[in-house]
Design a protein around this motif. Sequence first.
Motif, mmCIF file in Angstrom:
data_model
loop_
_atom_site.group_PDB
_atom_site.id
_atom_site.type_symbol
_atom_site.label_atom_id
_atom_site.label_comp_id
_atom_site.label_asym_id
_atom_site.label_seq_id
_atom_site.Cartn_x
_atom_site.Cartn_y
_atom_site.Cartn_z
ATOM 1 N N ASP A 119 0.827 -1.217 0.000
ATOM 2 C CA ASP A 119 0.000 0.000 0.000
ATOM 3 C C ASP A 119 0.856 1.259 0.000
ATOM 4 O O ASP A 119 0.560 2.223 -0.716
ATOM 5 C CB ASP A 119 -0.945 0.000 1.210
ATOM 6 C CG ASP A 119 -2.119 -0.950 1.023
ATOM 7 O OD1 ASP A 119 -2.596 -1.076 -0.112
ATOM 8 O OD2 ASP A 119 -2.549 -1.588 1.998
ATOM 9 N N GLN A 122 2.302 1.848 -3.434
ATOM 10 C CA GLN A 122 1.328 2.443 -4.353
ATOM 11 C C GLN A 122 1.271 3.963 -4.172
ATOM 12 O O GLN A 122 1.268 4.717 -5.150
ATOM 13 C CB GLN A 122 -0.070 1.848 -4.097
ATOM 14 C CG GLN A 122 -0.199 0.369 -4.366
ATOM 15 C CD GLN A 122 0.028 -0.003 -5.808
ATOM 16 O OE1 GLN A 122 -0.200 0.795 -6.707
ATOM 17 N NE2 GLN A 122 0.508 -1.206 -6.030
ATOM 18 N N PHE A 181 -10.293 -1.127 -7.543
ATOM 19 C CA PHE A 181 -8.972 -0.996 -6.929
ATOM 20 C C PHE A 181 -9.042 -1.278 -5.431
ATOM 21 O O PHE A 181 -8.149 -1.902 -4.858
ATOM 22 C CB PHE A 181 -8.384 0.398 -7.184
ATOM 23 C CG PHE A 181 -7.738 0.540 -8.526
ATOM 24 C CD1 PHE A 181 -6.723 -0.316 -8.915
ATOM 25 C CD2 PHE A 181 -8.137 1.526 -9.405
ATOM 26 C CE1 PHE A 181 -6.110 -0.183 -10.153
ATOM 27 C CE2 PHE A 181 -7.545 1.662 -10.646
ATOM 28 C CZ PHE A 181 -6.532 0.811 -11.029
ATOM 29 N N LYS A 182 -10.113 -0.799 -4.792
ATOM 30 C CA LYS A 182 -10.303 -1.080 -3.364
ATOM 31 C C LYS A 182 -10.453 -2.573 -3.128
ATOM 32 O O LYS A 182 -9.873 -3.141 -2.200
ATOM 33 C CB LYS A 182 -11.542 -0.336 -2.846
ATOM 34 C CG LYS A 182 -11.358 1.176 -2.741
ATOM 35 C CD LYS A 182 -12.621 1.845 -2.242
ATOM 36 C CE LYS A 182 -12.436 3.363 -2.155
ATOM 37 N NZ LYS A 182 -13.671 4.053 -1.733
ATOM 38 N N MET A 184 -9.283 -4.912 -5.011
ATOM 39 C CA MET A 184 -7.997 -5.557 -5.291
ATOM 40 C C MET A 184 -7.110 -5.625 -4.065
ATOM 41 O O MET A 184 -6.471 -6.645 -3.781
ATOM 42 C CB MET A 184 -7.250 -4.794 -6.392
ATOM 43 C CG MET A 184 -7.475 -5.341 -7.782
ATOM 44 S SD MET A 184 -6.489 -4.462 -8.994
ATOM 45 C CE MET A 184 -4.856 -5.022 -8.580
ATOM 46 N N GLN A 185 -7.058 -4.530 -3.301
ATOM 47 C CA GLN A 185 -6.190 -4.503 -2.119
ATOM 48 C C GLN A 185 -6.668 -5.501 -1.064
ATOM 49 O O GLN A 185 -5.867 -6.157 -0.407
ATOM 50 C CB GLN A 185 -6.132 -3.092 -1.536
ATOM 51 C CG GLN A 185 -5.438 -2.076 -2.431
ATOM 52 C CD GLN A 185 -4.052 -2.502 -2.867
ATOM 53 O OE1 GLN A 185 -3.845 -2.868 -4.011
ATOM 54 N NE2 GLN A 185 -3.100 -2.476 -1.967
ATOM 55 N N ALA A 229 -7.963 -7.866 -11.130
ATOM 56 C CA ALA A 229 -6.908 -7.051 -11.745
ATOM 57 C C ALA A 229 -7.102 -6.946 -13.251
ATOM 58 O O ALA A 229 -6.946 -5.860 -13.837
ATOM 59 C CB ALA A 229 -5.542 -7.657 -11.431
ATOM 60 N N ASN A 233 -7.903 -3.499 -15.176
ATOM 61 C CA ASN A 233 -6.939 -3.054 -16.186
ATOM 62 C C ASN A 233 -7.568 -2.947 -17.568
ATOM 63 O O ASN A 233 -7.155 -2.103 -18.378
ATOM 64 C CB ASN A 233 -5.737 -4.008 -16.215
ATOM 65 C CG ASN A 233 -4.772 -3.735 -15.080
ATOM 66 O OD1 ASN A 233 -4.399 -2.596 -14.841
ATOM 67 N ND2 ASN A 233 -4.378 -4.753 -14.342
ATOM 68 N N ARG A 298 -6.148 3.569 -7.209
ATOM 69 C CA ARG A 298 -5.521 2.490 -6.440
ATOM 70 C C ARG A 298 -4.756 3.059 -5.257
ATOM 71 O O ARG A 298 -4.807 2.529 -4.150
ATOM 72 C CB ARG A 298 -4.586 1.684 -7.332
ATOM 73 C CG ARG A 298 -4.059 0.449 -6.617
ATOM 74 C CD ARG A 298 -3.345 -0.489 -7.549
ATOM 75 N NE ARG A 298 -2.995 -1.713 -6.843
ATOM 76 C CZ ARG A 298 -2.382 -2.737 -7.396
ATOM 77 N NH1 ARG A 298 -2.068 -2.708 -8.677
ATOM 78 N NH2 ARG A 298 -2.092 -3.809 -6.695
ATOM 79 N N SER A 302 -5.266 2.501 -1.260
ATOM 80 C CA SER A 302 -4.147 2.144 -0.381
ATOM 81 C C SER A 302 -3.981 3.168 0.739
ATOM 82 O O SER A 302 -3.740 2.808 1.889
ATOM 83 C CB SER A 302 -2.846 2.055 -1.200
ATOM 84 O OG SER A 302 -2.903 0.992 -2.114
#
Length: 575
Positions: A119, A122, A181-182, A184-185, A229, A233, A298, A302
């Motif tokens: 994080d 990023q 993105f949230k 993904m983390q 992802a 992307n 992203r 993070s």
Amino acid sequence: MLKLFRYLKPFRMPIVFVLLLVFFQSLSDLYLPNLMSKIVDTGIVQGDVPYIWRVGLIMLGVALIGTVCMIGASYLSAKVATGYGKQLRSRVFNHVQHFSLQEFDEVGTASLITRTTNDITQVQQVLVMILRMMVMAPIMCIGGIIMALQKDAKLTLILLVIIPLLALAVFLVARKGIPLFKAMQKKLDKLNLVLRENLIGIRVIRSFNRVEDEKERFQAANKDLTDTAVRVNRIMASLMPIMMFAMNFATISIVFFGAKQINAGELQVGDMMAFIQYAMQIMFSLIMVSMMFVMIPRASASAARINEVLDMSPVIVDKAEVKATKGLRGLVEFDRVTFSYPGAEEPALSDITFTARPGETTAIIGGTGAGKSTLLNLIPRFYDISKGSIKVDGIDIRDMGQDQLRERIGLVPQKAVLFTGTIRDNIRYGKEDATEEEIVHAASIAQATDFITSMKDGFDSPIAQGGTNVSGGQKQRLSIARALIRRPEIYIFDDSFSALDFKTDANLRKALKSETTEATVIIVAQRVSTVMDADQIIVMDEGRIAAVGTHQQLLESSEVYREIVSSQLSEEEIA
């Protein structure tokens, strides 16, 4: 994410220099097309070679200034970002050091590792982009529009149509990308958790022949992260084709309408070439903004996770340190203590009252899940109690500083933990300034001398990560030596003799007795043979004290204790 930027204060001067360098780089980039148009319209059209050389040298000088500014800005922005990342990691790590076990349970170890590494990386990466593009993109966009208007106001209408459409596309793409993105983390947390459990528990996994099951579990977490992802992307990748289409469409439109104006004598060739370059610069500034929109969501996710850790206030907070009373040193008193784990329906411990005195050994025994280890975790204040009080040296531990409390305690945990380094380093962990004599003496009392001296380098023998190159019994003895070298007022042994054979166990307890004559010793054990010589034995049953007394007293008065003893000793041994 803006909240985290308050930690950029130490880097104010380098940031100012970065912004100035980027500003001058942008000005040089904006000036070059204007010089090129002069070369074409004046030098080439009129055949003025000296003018071409003169303006060409000016262009070369401007380009050189821009290059120097770009290199300087890149160097300083990278230096600021890496320094900021280092400082932020230190802040998170230092803040986590103040967490009680409750906060660790709430956030999770795997998640804390991800937040401190991935994080922050990023946020660090997006900071470099912001420093470079925060000034460049607006200057290139606004400056490009102004310069384009000076060349030809009519052609600028093409840009007024394309730019809002591009801005809308960037907004829609970012709107879809941020939630992913949230997610993904969080999925990265899950992947780290599965991987961490797999690496730590590799012996258990292989012994139960569950390698394939763990592979499937890892693949499932990995695929979940990969699918998210890929999806995000794909959404973000759609920006570039949109931008390229817009740039090419703008170029074609400018050439088409510009050619008509050239034929009509309203526009010169050089000015049209410069206008195309300004249009490209405006589009390029929007590409930079779109790249920021790819990275910022992203990084924002993070940053929110990092802020969640930094904003988390530890449940256990130190009060001002108090002076110890003149009473017994090492006296531990539990008075009607009740404790519940966060979110639990029932208390783990209820109405616990007993006193452990210096010079005596207090043993705690009971079935699995009776609350023995939980009780010990309350003494160093790893958790705060719900009701009642725990006093050490006559002072409530909640009125002590945590350092002040823990320097009185020598803890040997249920699961022996060793650190990378040498055997000497691990024993000295209990006392940094310990002499060689103290190290050897502590190892001798812990019955560790024999196996240490049999190793190639003795006390300088290396300990692998997690102590994987020593046995469970050797780990326990080194952990005991680490506590002994501290010479604390209170010794806490949480089932610390379970991996020892009966002979070593007996020798160790005998050596401990002479070593801890003035200290309070509290032992949790499963073996009756380990606790039967204690001055007082506390029998735990379902989070409560079932009975207190000596071995003989409990044999006569406690049914729970008799059941434990009869399950381990024969009638002759009991007699």
